[in-house]
Design a protein around this motif. Sequence first.
Motif, PDB file in Angstrom:
ATOM      1  N   TYR A  37       0.856  -1.178   0.000  1.00 37.92           N
ATOM      2  CA  TYR A  37       0.000   0.000   0.000  1.00 37.92           C
ATOM      3  C   TYR A  37       0.891   1.227   0.000  1.00 37.92           C
ATOM      4  O   TYR A  37       2.076   1.151   0.310  1.00 37.92           O
ATOM      5  CB  TYR A  37      -0.880   0.035   1.249  1.00 37.92           C
ATOM      6  N   ARG A  38       0.295   2.380  -0.293  1.00 39.01           N
ATOM      7  CA  ARG A  38       1.031   3.633  -0.180  1.00 39.01           C
ATOM      8  C   ARG A  38       0.113   4.731   0.330  1.00 39.01           C
ATOM      9  O   ARG A  38      -1.097   4.689   0.123  1.00 39.01           O
ATOM     10  CB  ARG A  38       1.653   4.032  -1.513  1.00 39.01           C
ATOM     11  N   GLN A  39       0.743   5.694   0.993  1.00 34.66           N
ATOM     12  CA  GLN A  39      -0.014   6.816   1.535  1.00 34.66           C
ATOM     13  C   GLN A  39       0.761   8.097   1.299  1.00 34.66           C
ATOM     14  O   GLN A  39       1.861   8.285   1.823  1.00 34.66           O
ATOM     15  CB  GLN A  39      -0.271   6.620   3.031  1.00 34.66           C
ATOM     16  N   ALA A  40       0.166   8.973   0.492  1.00 36.15           N
ATOM     17  CA  ALA A  40       0.740  10.284   0.238  1.00 36.15           C
ATOM     18  C   ALA A  40       0.280  11.250   1.325  1.00 36.15           C
ATOM     19  O   ALA A  40      -0.755  11.016   1.965  1.00 36.15           O
ATOM     20  CB  ALA A  40       0.321  10.775  -1.141  1.00 36.15           C
ATOM     21  N   PRO A  41       0.998  12.340   1.539  1.00 42.98           N
ATOM     22  CA  PRO A  41       0.614  13.300   2.588  1.00 42.98           C
ATOM     23  C   PRO A  41      -0.809  13.805   2.395  1.00 42.98           C
ATOM     24  O   PRO A  41      -1.192  14.228   1.294  1.00 42.98           O
ATOM     25  CB  PRO A  41       1.627  14.434   2.412  1.00 42.98           C
ATOM     26  N   GLY A  42      -1.597  13.739   3.469  1.00 36.85           N
ATOM     27  CA  GLY A  42      -2.962  14.241   3.423  1.00 36.85           C
ATOM     28  C   GLY A  42      -3.955  13.355   2.707  1.00 36.85           C
ATOM     29  O   GLY A  42      -5.107  13.755   2.511  1.00 36.85           O
ATOM     30  N   LYS A  43      -3.507  12.158   2.305  1.00 36.04           N
ATOM     31  CA  LYS A  43      -4.394  11.255   1.559  1.00 36.04           C
ATOM     32  C   LYS A  43      -4.556   9.936   2.303  1.00 36.04           C
ATOM     33  O   LYS A  43      -3.797   9.615   3.203  1.00 36.04           O
ATOM     34  CB  LYS A  43      -3.851  11.022   0.159  1.00 36.04           C
ATOM     35  N   GLN A  44      -5.521   9.156   1.885  1.00 28.17           N
ATOM     36  CA  GLN A  44      -5.748   7.860   2.503  1.00 28.17           C
ATOM     37  C   GLN A  44      -4.723   6.860   1.996  1.00 28.17           C
ATOM     38  O   GLN A  44      -4.059   7.083   0.984  1.00 28.17           O
ATOM     39  CB  GLN A  44      -7.156   7.357   2.180  1.00 28.17           C
ATOM     40  N   ARG A  45      -4.609   5.754   2.719  1.00 28.47           N
ATOM     41  CA  ARG A  45      -3.710   4.679   2.315  1.00 28.47           C
ATOM     42  C   ARG A  45      -4.387   3.866   1.221  1.00 28.47           C
ATOM     43  O   ARG A  45      -5.493   3.353   1.405  1.00 28.47           O
ATOM     44  CB  ARG A  45      -3.355   3.820   3.525  1.00 28.47           C
ATOM     45  N   ASP A  46      -3.726   3.723   0.098  1.00 32.20           N
ATOM     46  CA  ASP A  46      -4.301   3.043  -1.056  1.00 32.20           C
ATOM     47  C   ASP A  46      -3.541   1.771  -1.399  1.00 32.20           C
ATOM     48  O   ASP A  46      -2.313   1.719  -1.275  1.00 32.20           O
ATOM     49  CB  ASP A  46      -4.286   3.959  -2.290  1.00 32.20           C
ATOM     50  N   LEU A  47      -4.271   0.796  -1.891  1.00 33.04           N
ATOM     51  CA  LEU A  47      -3.671  -0.451  -2.328  1.00 33.04           C
ATOM     52  C   LEU A  47      -2.866  -0.234  -3.602  1.00 33.04           C
ATOM     53  O   LEU A  47      -3.346   0.409  -4.536  1.00 33.04           O
ATOM     54  CB  LEU A  47      -4.755  -1.497  -2.573  1.00 33.04           C
ATOM     55  N   VAL A  48      -1.651  -0.795  -3.636  1.00 31.66           N
ATOM     56  CA  VAL A  48      -0.812  -0.716  -4.833  1.00 31.66           C
ATOM     57  C   VAL A  48      -0.822  -2.049  -5.573  1.00 31.66           C
ATOM     58  O   VAL A  48      -1.045  -2.100  -6.778  1.00 31.66           O
ATOM     59  CB  VAL A  48       0.633  -0.336  -4.455  1.00 31.66           C
ATOM     60  N   ALA A  49      -0.567  -3.127  -4.837  1.00 32.89           N
ATOM     61  CA  ALA A  49      -0.472  -4.439  -5.475  1.00 32.89           C
ATOM     62  C   ALA A  49      -0.608  -5.534  -4.425  1.00 32.89           C
ATOM     63  O   ALA A  49      -0.314  -5.313  -3.253  1.00 32.89           O
ATOM     64  CB  ALA A  49       0.857  -4.593  -6.207  1.00 32.89           C
ATOM     65  N   THR A  50      -1.060  -6.707  -4.877  1.00 32.77           N
ATOM     66  CA  THR A  50      -1.106  -7.884  -4.016  1.00 32.77           C
ATOM     67  C   THR A  50      -0.540  -9.083  -4.762  1.00 32.77           C
ATOM     68  O   THR A  50      -0.505  -9.106  -6.000  1.00 32.77           O
ATOM     69  CB  THR A  50      -2.534  -8.221  -3.577  1.00 32.77           C
ATOM     70  N   ILE A  51      -0.110 -10.064  -3.992  1.00 35.09           N
ATOM     71  CA  ILE A  51       0.373 -11.314  -4.577  1.00 35.09           C
ATOM     72  C   ILE A  51      -0.053 -12.463  -3.669  1.00 35.09           C
ATOM     73  O   ILE A  51       0.157 -12.434  -2.457  1.00 35.09           O
ATOM     74  CB  ILE A  51       1.896 -11.286  -4.793  1.00 35.09           C
ATOM     75  N   THR A  52      -0.672 -13.478  -4.272  1.00 36.33           N
ATOM     76  CA  THR A  52      -1.125 -14.628  -3.509  1.00 36.33           C
ATOM     77  C   THR A  52       0.033 -15.608  -3.281  1.00 36.33           C
ATOM     78  O   THR A  52       1.134 -15.434  -3.804  1.00 36.33           O
ATOM     79  CB  THR A  52      -2.259 -15.354  -4.256  1.00 36.33           C
ATOM     80  N   THR A  53      -0.257 -16.657  -2.525  1.00 30.38           N
ATOM     81  CA  THR A  53       0.780 -17.650  -2.263  1.00 30.38           C
ATOM     82  C   THR A  53       1.203 -18.380  -3.531  1.00 30.38           C
ATOM     83  O   THR A  53       2.346 -18.835  -3.636  1.00 30.38           O
ATOM     84  CB  THR A  53       0.290 -18.662  -1.232  1.00 30.38           C
ATOM     85  N   SER A  54       0.309 -18.448  -4.498  1.00 34.77           N
ATOM     86  CA  SER A  54       0.629 -19.116  -5.762  1.00 34.77           C
ATOM     87  C   SER A  54       1.236 -18.174  -6.795  1.00 34.77           C
ATOM     88  O   SER A  54       1.550 -18.595  -7.904  1.00 34.77           O
ATOM     89  CB  SER A  54      -0.625 -19.758  -6.345  1.00 34.77           C
ATOM     90  N   GLY A  55       1.360 -16.908  -6.429  1.00 35.25           N
ATOM     91  CA  GLY A  55       1.983 -15.939  -7.328  1.00 35.25           C
ATOM     92  C   GLY A  55       1.038 -15.133  -8.183  1.00 35.25           C
ATOM     93  O   GLY A  55       1.478 -14.370  -9.054  1.00 35.25           O
ATOM     94  N   ARG A  56      -0.252 -15.267  -7.951  1.00 38.46           N
ATOM     95  CA  ARG A  56      -1.207 -14.459  -8.721  1.00 38.46           C
ATOM     96  C   ARG A  56      -1.128 -13.024  -8.227  1.00 38.46           C
ATOM     97  O   ARG A  56      -1.161 -12.763  -7.029  1.00 38.46           O
ATOM     98  CB  ARG A  56      -2.612 -14.993  -8.558  1.00 38.46           C
ATOM     99  N   THR A  57      -1.071 -12.088  -9.167  1.00 35.93           N
ATOM    100  CA  THR A  57      -0.881 -10.684  -8.807  1.00 35.93           C
ATOM    101  C   THR A  57      -2.064  -9.824  -9.201  1.00 35.93           C
ATOM    102  O   THR A  57      -2.837 -10.168 -10.106  1.00 35.93           O
ATOM    103  CB  THR A  57       0.390 -10.117  -9.462  1.00 35.93           C
ATOM    104  N   ASN A  58      -2.173  -8.693  -8.538  1.00 36.09           N
ATOM    105  CA  ASN A  58      -3.212  -7.720  -8.829  1.00 36.09           C
ATOM    106  C   ASN A  58      -2.619  -6.338  -8.586  1.00 36.09           C
ATOM    107  O   ASN A  58      -1.853  -6.156  -7.624  1.00 36.09           O
ATOM    108  CB  ASN A  58      -4.431  -7.930  -7.931  1.00 36.09           C
TER     109      ASN A  58
END
Length: 113
Positions: A37-58
């Motif tokens: 995740y990432r959070q810029a100043p004054g903004k909410q924390r946003d999802l950047v990427a995920t990876i499952t145990t099998s390597g599937r990414t989003n």
Amino acid sequence: QVQLVESGGGLVQAGGSLRLSCAASGRIFSIRTMGWYRQAPGKQRDLVATITTSGRTNYADSVKGRFTISRDNAKNTVYLQMNSLKPEDTAVYYCTYYNTDIWGQGTQVTVSS
């Protein structure tokens, strides 16, 4: 005790690259989806990427084609390769066991124009 420790942040010019690492302690790393995740100043924390145990990414639409998430279960580490960085990528980046309240302390990424 489960801990996550990020590293690899820094200052980079627009168009440059950085690779973030997140080292996990504990025995649950290999059985959990991981996220950045990432959070810029004054903004909410946003999802950047995920990876499952099998390597599937989003990926968030804003980083598709530029960022790559990967994991090394033998090293209990998840990575975020960031290419073609833009000033709007400037934020504190956090790794997490996805859908849990376990977070790292964050690492600052600053992209100058």
